[in-house]
Design an enzyme around this catalytic site. Structure first.
Site, PDB file in Angstrom:
ATOM      1  N   LYS A  76      40.267  42.017  46.533  1.00  0.00           N
ATOM      2  CA  LYS A  76      39.448  42.404  47.399  1.00  0.00           C
ATOM      3  C   LYS A  76      40.130  43.329  48.244  1.00  0.00           C
ATOM      4  O   LYS A  76      39.922  43.287  49.388  1.00  0.00           O
ATOM      5  CB  LYS A  76      38.747  41.408  48.263  1.00  0.00           C
ATOM      6  CG  LYS A  76      37.901  40.257  47.389  1.00  0.00           C
ATOM      7  CD  LYS A  76      36.862  40.846  46.689  1.00  0.00           C
ATOM      8  CE  LYS A  76      36.725  40.732  45.177  1.00  0.00           C
ATOM      9  NZ  LYS A  76      35.934  41.299  44.285  1.00  0.00           N
TER      10      LYS A  76
ATOM     11  N   ASP B 273      30.411  44.292  43.753  1.00  0.00           N
ATOM     12  CA  ASP B 273      31.376  45.207  43.793  1.00  0.00           C
ATOM     13  C   ASP B 273      30.562  46.641  44.020  1.00  0.00           C
ATOM     14  O   ASP B 273      31.156  47.303  45.024  1.00  0.00           O
ATOM     15  CB  ASP B 273      32.304  45.146  42.797  1.00  0.00           C
ATOM     16  CG  ASP B 273      33.373  46.522  43.013  1.00  0.00           C
ATOM     17  OD1 ASP B 273      34.353  46.014  44.121  1.00  0.00           O
ATOM     18  OD2 ASP B 273      33.686  47.463  42.634  1.00  0.00           O
TER      19      ASP B 273
ATOM     20  N   GLU C  11      30.489  48.781  47.683  1.00  0.00           N
ATOM     21  CA  GLU C  11      31.123  50.496  47.672  1.00  0.00           C
ATOM     22  C   GLU C  11      29.942  51.250  48.247  1.00  0.00           C
ATOM     23  O   GLU C  11      30.192  52.164  49.059  1.00  0.00           O
ATOM     24  CB  GLU C  11      31.595  50.450  46.373  1.00  0.00           C
ATOM     25  CG  GLU C  11      32.780  50.040  45.890  1.00  0.00           C
ATOM     26  CD  GLU C  11      33.230  49.966  44.426  1.00  0.00           C
ATOM     27  OE1 GLU C  11      34.227  49.652  44.032  1.00  0.00           O
ATOM     28  OE2 GLU C  11      32.305  50.634  43.537  1.00  0.00           O
TER      29      GLU C  11
END
Length: 347
Positions: A150, A208, A212
């Site tokens: 992470k 993810d 982002e």
């Protein structure tokens, strides 16, 4: 494996004391681990594996900047540094750490070296989850696992060198040998994970890509720009607008949030800040939650993957990307930041 209560929900996590490095090394003692791709995640994972005593080699296209970086980091051509297909051939564990676009381009060459019993490792679920768009469908007789730190490869390496660790998620997509979970956990510990939490390839890539585009990069950048612009429009100087938007957040508040949590920070600031933040927090949540749901739907539908793949396939993509990044770099916001950072007191 420990069961931890996260805000009322129990989850399984694997901590270092439950799966120590010595156990990881025992699992990996007969393996040759090939780190394919020496770009973002590759250096940190490869060097940490090497320092932890794992038999590791690197696969990278010769002559590239990444190849030169690997040489500079001590990998030796013909001994521990090879072309991608040669490294895949030598390996029993193939760690596919190429970019998402790079994985698509290299897949056919890699796949032919994935013989029965090998393990295929990813740090992102993109290629496998969106296989209809990427063409990445692993052979049925290999283990397919994921460990996703992470944070950046740079952070993974720096924390490792400081004796710390970066938390990672792990998943098993395919267990052909019966030892896929042990392989995943061993690799996760050996690359320097602080602890590992369970996920799936699909959930990893969905969270993810959302993160982002959302809070981690896209949303926070958008909020910075919006508040900076409002303050400038209302007559504040660039330095004041930057300090009240970015500098105080990154230098004063984020370290406190990282150490103690947002709840602690709210409880330990001025009553004026408390009242205002509590009153406006819900308005910002109400304004942004629909946008984040729209984003998540775009990720799940495959639209975001399609955008990435299409953009990366264009011959002028790198040139266009540099233009976009240049606009951001030369904006008043970030040019102000450049000067503000120079004014920070030095030790």
């Amino acid at each position: 494996m420990a069961t931890i209560n996260f805000g009322g929900v129990e989850e399984n996590v694997v901590k270092r004391n439950e799966f120590p490095l010595e156990k990881a090394k025992e699992v990996l003692k007969s393996e040759t681990v090939a780190v394919i791709g020496y770009g973002v995640q590759g250096p940190g994972q490869a060097l940490n594996l090497k320092d932890n005593g794992v038999n590791v080699i690197v696969g990278q296209r010769k002559g590239t900047n990444s190849w030169k970086k690997a040489l500079a980091d001590g990998w030796e051509e013909g001994k521990t540094l090879f072309e991608v297909e040669e490294a895949c051939k030598k390996a029993t564990v193939v760690m596919n750490l190429l970019s998402d676009a790079g994985q698509i381009q290299a897949w056919e060459g890699m796949k032919k070296h994935l013989s029965k019993g090998k393990a295929l490792y990813f740090s992102h679920g993109f290629g496998v989850t969106f296989h209809e768009k990427t063409g990445i469908v692993p052979p049925k007789d290999v283990d397919v696992v994921l460990v996703a730190p992470k944070g950046s490869g740079t952070s993974l390496r720096s924390l490792f060198l400081n004796g710390e660790g970066l938390n990672s998620s792990y998943a098993v997509f395919q267990d052909a040998t019966g030892k896929a979970t042990d392989r995943a956990l061993a690799l996760g510990i050996a690359i320097g994970s602080g602890y590992l939490f369970e996920t799936t390839f699909q959930k990893e890539v969905y969270s993810d890509l959302t993160g982002e585009r959302g809070v981690l990069m896209g949303a926070v950048a958008g909020l910075f720009e919006a508040q900076f612009n409002v303050l400038r429009q209302r007559g504040h100087s660039p330095s004041e607008a930057f300090n009240e938007t970015v500098e105080e957040f990154t230098q004063s508040l984020m370290p406190l949030i990282a150490e103690n949590g947002m709840d602690w920070m709210f409880a330990n600031c001025s009553t004026t800040a408390q009242r205002g933040a509590l009153d406006w927090k819900g308005k910002f949540r109400a304004a942004t939650e629909p946008v984040l749901n729209e984003l998540y739907d775009s990720v799940v539908s495959g639209k975001e993957a399609e955008i990435v793949i299409e953009a990366n396939s264009k011959p002028d993509y790198r040139e266009k990307l540099e233009e976009e990044l240049h606009v951001m770099h030369t904006s008043e916001l970030w040019q102000t930041g450049l000067e503000v950072r120079k004014l920070r007191p030095k030790k």
